[in-house]
Write an enzyme that holds these catalytic residues in place. Structure first.
Site, short mmCIF file in Angstrom:
data_model
loop_
_atom_site.label_atom_id
_atom_site.label_comp_id
_atom_site.label_asym_id
_atom_site.label_seq_id
_atom_site.Cartn_x
_atom_site.Cartn_y
_atom_site.Cartn_z
CG ASN A 146 -0.19 -0.30 2.53
OD1 ASN A 146 0.42 -1.22 2.84
ND2 ASN A 146 -0.39 0.79 3.55
CG HIS A 198 -12.44 1.45 2.16
ND1 HIS A 198 -11.32 2.68 2.14
CD2 HIS A 198 -12.00 0.49 2.96
CE1 HIS A 198 -10.65 2.19 2.84
NE2 HIS A 198 -10.94 0.76 3.46
CB THR A 234 -28.18 -9.38 11.28
OG1 THR A 234 -29.05 -10.15 12.04
CG2 THR A 234 -28.92 -9.09 9.87
CB CYS A 319 -3.97 2.67 8.18
SG CYS A 319 -5.24 2.25 7.17
N1 PLP Z 1 -4.36 -3.96 4.03
C1 PLP Z 1 -3.91 -3.04 3.08
C2 PLP Z 1 -2.66 -3.21 2.15
C3 PLP Z 1 -4.61 -1.74 2.93
O1 PLP Z 1 -3.96 -0.85 2.15
C4 PLP Z 1 -5.64 -1.30 3.82
C5 PLP Z 1 -6.04 0.03 3.92
O2 PLP Z 1 -5.27 0.83 3.79
C6 PLP Z 1 -5.97 -2.23 4.64
C7 PLP Z 1 -5.41 -3.62 4.84
C8 PLP Z 1 -7.06 -2.14 5.66
O3 PLP Z 1 -8.15 -1.98 4.87
P1 PLP Z 1 -9.65 -1.46 5.89
O4 PLP Z 1 -9.62 -0.08 5.61
O5 PLP Z 1 -10.79 -2.31 4.85
O6 PLP Z 1 -9.64 -2.22 7.09
#
Ligand code: PLP
Length: 376
Positions: A146, A198, A234, A319
């Site tokens: 990412n 998303h 659910t 994140c």
């Molecule tokens: N894994 C990767 C490689 C990501 O890029 C991300 C989000 O940035 C995630 C996991 C986490 O995804 P989610 O936002 O659906 O928890």
């Protein structure tokens, strides 16, 4: 208001217009999929169709989908299959998203043996057989980073792991791969694979873990027995139907989209060069992500200075933006100074970008920041 030039599609994507209709239909057709009368049964059928549609898109009819509230949850669920005990180690790639990395850290804190698989200078996992042995029972290596877009050769990873320990389980976080590069789980040979809606123009709050037949995942949430009793509660029907819609659309647009974003990426690199700004490209893989280092500036300052032009980028993964975590770039051999000067630009094939203008603005802002810092 200034036009928004959104270049942070690795953080999240703009949902397809059709998602709104899926949600309004689900408001009208609100019945509980566990109800035994026909209205409930028809909702259940739509969920089951969504499940098979997603498996088809992943070329993964030899397994099944467990819907979760996020890819983070799906990653956690996958790693919960690791059983910490003597002679059973967990190996995770050093560049993993925190959803995998922090779960591995938690196992380590509790006393388990965890191996952090190093990256090479391109940001891909180093030769795996050098780092694991027959006591490695679980391996998690992401498909696409990412941060840098670097692609891991999963079929090589799986072959290397299974040669050393045929009983080892291999999971991959495919959040930045699915719908962007070809994904054929039968060919890749992984046992579990994570996706998120998303990141493929769907809503937030819905992810999935694909699990190969014969692998028993431990229940995560106890209750009424939904999702094969692994994750009771659910179902998020609108989210599930949206994920299936997006999966189908992005996989059918895959080649066209790939060519379009490859064009954006190449053009941006070439335009930055023409604007005579020095930079380095980190990682080489997915055309959806362009990770760049500029000398002598702070990526965060550049990010904010681009905001005034309506250009939105990132300094790394969304994140971890509040808690800088530079594992990946460090593992690739970058210095702290280089890491500070790094930004991530991530494209959407469903947007039209004026790359020439974007490059001109970025180059100008970088030069201004370099000049200001030099002058101090
Ligand atoms: N894994 C990767 C490689 C990501 O890029 C991300 C989000 O940035 C995630 C996991 C986490 O995804 P989610 O936002 O659906 O928890």
């Amino acid at each position: 208001m200034e036009k928004i030039i959104y270049l942070d599609n690795a953080a999240t994507t703009k949902p397809f217009a059709e998602i709104e209709k899926i949600y309004t239909d689900c408001v009208k057709d609100f019945y509980n999929p566990s109800a035994v009368y026909s209205l409930g049964v028809s909702v259940r059928r739509r969920i089951d169709d969504a499940r098979s549609e997603i498996c088809k898109c992943l070329h993964a009819e030899h397994g099944n989908i467990i819907f979760t509230a996020s890819a983070t949850e799906a990653d956690n669920l996958a790693l919960s299959l690791f059983k910490p005990r003597a002679n059973n180690a967990l190996a995770v790639f050093i560049g993993e998203h925190p959803a995998v990395y922090q779960k591995a850290k938690a196992f380590e804190t509790a006393g388990a043996k965890v191996i952090y698989l190093p990256a090479n200078s391109d940001g891909a996992v180093d030769e795996i057989s050098k780092h694991i042995d027959s006591t490695t029972g679980f391996v998690s290596v992401m498909h696409v980073s990412n941060e840098t877009g670097s692609i891991n050769n999963l079929s090589l990873v799986v072959k290397a792991v299974k040669k050393i320990n045929p009983r080892a389980i291999v999971h991959s976080d495919g959040v930045q791969a699915f719908g962007k590069i070809p994904v054929n789980l039968r060919e890749l040979g992984v046992d579990m694979y994570t996706i998120s809606a998303h990141k493929i123009y769907g809503p937030k709050g819905i992810g999935a873990l694909w699990v190969k037949n014969g692998i028993n995942v431990n229940p995560l949430i106890f209750g009424g027995g939904q999702e094969k009793a692994i994750r009771s509660g659910t179902e998020n029907v609108a989210g599930i139907l949206s994920l299936a819609y997006c999966a189908q659309k992005v996989t059918s647009d895959l080649d066209k989209n790939f060519n379009k974003v490859s064009g954006y990426r190449k053009e941006l690199i070439s335009q930055l060069e023409q604007n005579k700004v020095e930079f380095e490209v980190n990682g080489n893989g997915s055309p959806y992500i362009l990770n760049l280092t500029f000398n002598g500036i702070r990526g965060e300052v550049l990010l904010h200075s681009l905001e005034k032009y309506g250009i939105y980028i990132s300094t790394g993964s969304a994140c971890s933006s509040k808690k800088p975590d530079n594992r990946m770039l460090k593992a690739m051999g970058k210095t702290d100074k280089q890491i500070q000067g790094t930004i991530r630009i991530s494209f959407s094939p469903y947007e039209e970008y004026d790359i020439k203008n974007i490059a001109k603005i970025i180059a100008q802002e970088v030069k201004d920041l370099q000049f200001k810092i030099k002058g101090k």
